[in-house]
Design a protein around this motif. Structure first.
Motif, PDB file in Angstrom:
ATOM      1  N   LEU A 145       0.825  -1.204   0.000  1.00 51.02           N
ATOM      2  CA  LEU A 145       0.000   0.000   0.000  1.00 51.02           C
ATOM      3  C   LEU A 145       0.866   1.264   0.000  1.00 51.02           C
ATOM      4  O   LEU A 145       0.553   2.244  -0.692  1.00 51.02           O
ATOM      5  CB  LEU A 145      -0.933   0.000   1.210  1.00 51.02           C
ATOM      6  CG  LEU A 145      -2.143  -0.935   1.124  1.00 51.02           C
ATOM      7  CD1 LEU A 145      -2.763  -1.134   2.505  1.00 51.02           C
ATOM      8  CD2 LEU A 145      -3.182  -0.395   0.146  1.00 51.02           C
TER       9      LEU A 145
ATOM     10  N   LYS B 115      -7.212   0.383  -7.111  1.00 54.32           N
ATOM     11  CA  LYS B 115      -8.064   0.261  -5.929  1.00 54.32           C
ATOM     12  C   LYS B 115      -7.709  -1.039  -5.203  1.00 54.32           C
ATOM     13  O   LYS B 115      -7.700  -2.107  -5.811  1.00 54.32           O
ATOM     14  CB  LYS B 115      -9.532   0.282  -6.328  1.00 54.32           C
ATOM     15  CG  LYS B 115     -10.003   1.662  -6.802  1.00 54.32           C
ATOM     16  CD  LYS B 115     -11.500   1.719  -6.850  1.00 54.32           C
ATOM     17  CE  LYS B 115     -11.969   3.104  -7.257  1.00 54.32           C
ATOM     18  NZ  LYS B 115     -11.667   4.126  -6.260  1.00 54.32           N
ATOM     19  N   VAL B 116      -7.423  -0.927  -3.906  1.00 58.54           N
ATOM     20  CA  VAL B 116      -7.011  -2.090  -3.117  1.00 58.54           C
ATOM     21  C   VAL B 116      -8.103  -2.452  -2.125  1.00 58.54           C
ATOM     22  O   VAL B 116      -8.500  -1.640  -1.287  1.00 58.54           O
ATOM     23  CB  VAL B 116      -5.699  -1.805  -2.362  1.00 58.54           C
ATOM     24  CG1 VAL B 116      -5.311  -3.020  -1.513  1.00 58.54           C
ATOM     25  CG2 VAL B 116      -4.585  -1.450  -3.332  1.00 58.54           C
TER      26      VAL B 116
ATOM     27  N   VAL C 205      -8.679  -4.813   0.879  1.00 54.40           N
ATOM     28  CA  VAL C 205      -7.980  -5.675   1.835  1.00 54.40           C
ATOM     29  C   VAL C 205      -8.899  -6.834   2.207  1.00 54.40           C
ATOM     30  O   VAL C 205     -10.024  -6.626   2.662  1.00 54.40           O
ATOM     31  CB  VAL C 205      -7.573  -4.886   3.090  1.00 54.40           C
ATOM     32  CG1 VAL C 205      -6.999  -5.826   4.151  1.00 54.40           C
ATOM     33  CG2 VAL C 205      -6.556  -3.800   2.733  1.00 54.40           C
TER      34      VAL C 205
ATOM     35  N   ALA D  33      -3.959   0.710   7.118  1.00 57.41           N
ATOM     36  CA  ALA D  33      -4.210   0.305   5.736  1.00 57.41           C
ATOM     37  C   ALA D  33      -5.146   1.296   5.043  1.00 57.41           C
ATOM     38  O   ALA D  33      -4.938   1.660   3.880  1.00 57.41           O
ATOM     39  CB  ALA D  33      -4.800  -1.110   5.704  1.00 57.41           C
TER      40      ALA D  33
ATOM     41  N   ALA E 183      -6.223   2.116   1.146  1.00 58.04           N
ATOM     42  CA  ALA E 183      -7.052   0.939   0.854  1.00 58.04           C
ATOM     43  C   ALA E 183      -8.494   1.381   0.608  1.00 58.04           C
ATOM     44  O   ALA E 183      -9.013   2.246   1.305  1.00 58.04           O
ATOM     45  CB  ALA E 183      -6.996  -0.059   2.012  1.00 58.04           C
ATOM     46  N   TYR E 184      -9.125   0.796  -0.376  1.00 54.79           N
ATOM     47  CA  TYR E 184     -10.489   1.191  -0.751  1.00 54.79           C
ATOM     48  C   TYR E 184     -11.507   0.670   0.258  1.00 54.79           C
ATOM     49  O   TYR E 184     -12.451   1.358   0.627  1.00 54.79           O
ATOM     50  CB  TYR E 184     -10.801   0.655  -2.146  1.00 54.79           C
ATOM     51  CG  TYR E 184     -12.174   1.002  -2.641  1.00 54.79           C
ATOM     52  CD1 TYR E 184     -12.463   2.276  -3.102  1.00 54.79           C
ATOM     53  CD2 TYR E 184     -13.201   0.050  -2.653  1.00 54.79           C
ATOM     54  CE1 TYR E 184     -13.729   2.610  -3.561  1.00 54.79           C
ATOM     55  CE2 TYR E 184     -14.458   0.376  -3.104  1.00 54.79           C
ATOM     56  CZ  TYR E 184     -14.717   1.644  -3.554  1.00 54.79           C
ATOM     57  OH  TYR E 184     -15.977   1.976  -3.994  1.00 54.79           O
TER      58      TYR E 184
ATOM     59  N   TYR F   6     -12.198  -2.822   3.421  1.00 56.73           N
ATOM     60  CA  TYR F   6     -11.671  -3.961   4.170  1.00 56.73           C
ATOM     61  C   TYR F   6     -12.759  -5.019   4.284  1.00 56.73           C
ATOM     62  O   TYR F   6     -13.880  -4.727   4.692  1.00 56.73           O
ATOM     63  CB  TYR F   6     -11.230  -3.524   5.571  1.00 56.73           C
ATOM     64  CG  TYR F   6     -10.884  -4.685   6.479  1.00 56.73           C
ATOM     65  CD1 TYR F   6      -9.655  -5.337   6.364  1.00 56.73           C
ATOM     66  CD2 TYR F   6     -11.797  -5.141   7.427  1.00 56.73           C
ATOM     67  CE1 TYR F   6      -9.342  -6.404   7.187  1.00 56.73           C
ATOM     68  CE2 TYR F   6     -11.485  -6.209   8.258  1.00 56.73           C
ATOM     69  CZ  TYR F   6     -10.258  -6.841   8.128  1.00 56.73           C
ATOM     70  OH  TYR F   6      -9.950  -7.913   8.932  1.00 56.73           O
TER      71      TYR F   6
ATOM     72  N   ARG G 196     -13.096   4.821   4.087  1.00 56.18           N
ATOM     73  CA  ARG G 196     -12.151   4.955   2.989  1.00 56.18           C
ATOM     74  C   ARG G 196     -11.590   6.363   2.890  1.00 56.18           C
ATOM     75  O   ARG G 196     -12.223   7.328   3.274  1.00 56.18           O
ATOM     76  CB  ARG G 196     -12.821   4.618   1.646  1.00 56.18           C
ATOM     77  CG  ARG G 196     -13.316   3.209   1.539  1.00 56.18           C
ATOM     78  CD  ARG G 196     -13.617   2.889   0.095  1.00 56.18           C
ATOM     79  NE  ARG G 196     -14.476   3.870  -0.526  1.00 56.18           N
ATOM     80  CZ  ARG G 196     -15.797   3.769  -0.582  1.00 56.18           C
ATOM     81  NH1 ARG G 196     -16.399   2.759  -0.025  1.00 56.18           N
ATOM     82  NH2 ARG G 196     -16.522   4.680  -1.204  1.00 56.18           N
TER      83      ARG G 196
END
Length: 213
Positions: free
Chosen positions: A67, A78-79, A81, A94, A99-100, A102, A148
């Motif tokens: 990240l 776009k991540v 998790v 994160a 991070a987009y 979780y 986010r």
């Protein structure tokens, strides 16, 4: 077709994610999986995935380091998790790193994953057409409700205009002027509205003096 990279060291978890949704139906292409952080960074550099499903607890290079790399390189990826990590501080870090969303790996449903993937696709398309749309709008309550970072992967905003209007009508007039300027000059921006009097505008460039007047 958008590309998706799964970064996960556990083989059963990788297989589970691959079988959880119909990737073709979502018009998504699955890249070969990365089983550790080093493989992930190599795939990111070579294939530039649009979406990454990332486990935080992976060997060699951690999920948080990945990240950090994406943020440093200002990549629009776009991540999402997908992890069993439930330590609040780690998850919070994160999110701060861009991070987009979780998702908990345990009992992750196909509907849950499909919904977040569809949201990613919609927002990716919005970003591509942002110059045609001018200023993107979001309500303050959405930012508070959502963990986010809405600025992750966004353009480098140079100007912040804060408006405290006397009433809703006055705020509407100011909003109309700034939107018209952005559309005419093909500028990108973000409008954050809080209630009926507060308006915040993040803009790519400083507007002409006439806009302020």
């Amino acid at each position: 077709m958008k590309k998706v990279l799964i970064v996960e060291d556990e083989i059963l978890a990788r297989l589970g994610l691959r079988q959880l949704v119909d990737w073709r139906k979502l018009e998504l292409e699955l890249l070969p999986d990365a089983t550790d952080g080093e493989e992930a960074l190599e795939m990111i550099r070579n294939s530039c995935p649009d979406i990454i499903l990332l486990d935080l607890n992976i060997p060699k290079v951690s999920g948080l380091e990945i990240l950090e790399f994406l943020k440093k390189e200002e990549m629009p990826t776009k991540v999402i998790v997908v992890s069993c990590q439930e330590e609040f501080d780690v998850v919070k870090k994160a999110m701060k790193l861009g991070a987009y969303d979780y998702l908990r790996k345990l009992n992750l449903s196909s509907d849950e994953l499909e919904n977040i993937l569809e949201k990613c696709l919609v927002e990716t398309e919005e970003r591509i057409t942002v110059h045609m749309q001018g200023i993107r709008e979001i309500r303050y309550e959405e930012i508070v409700r959502d963990s986010r970072d809405i600025l992750a992967g966004a353009c480098n905003y140079q100007t912040l205009i804060c408006i405290l209007a006397k009433d809703t009508e006055e705020l509407s007039r100011v909003t109309e002027i700034i939107h018209k300027w952005a559309e005419t000059e093909l500028r990108e921006g973000l409008q954050i509205q809080k209630g009926n009097q507060y308006g915040y505008f993040l803009l790519e460039e400083k507007p002409e003096k006439s806009v302020y007047m």
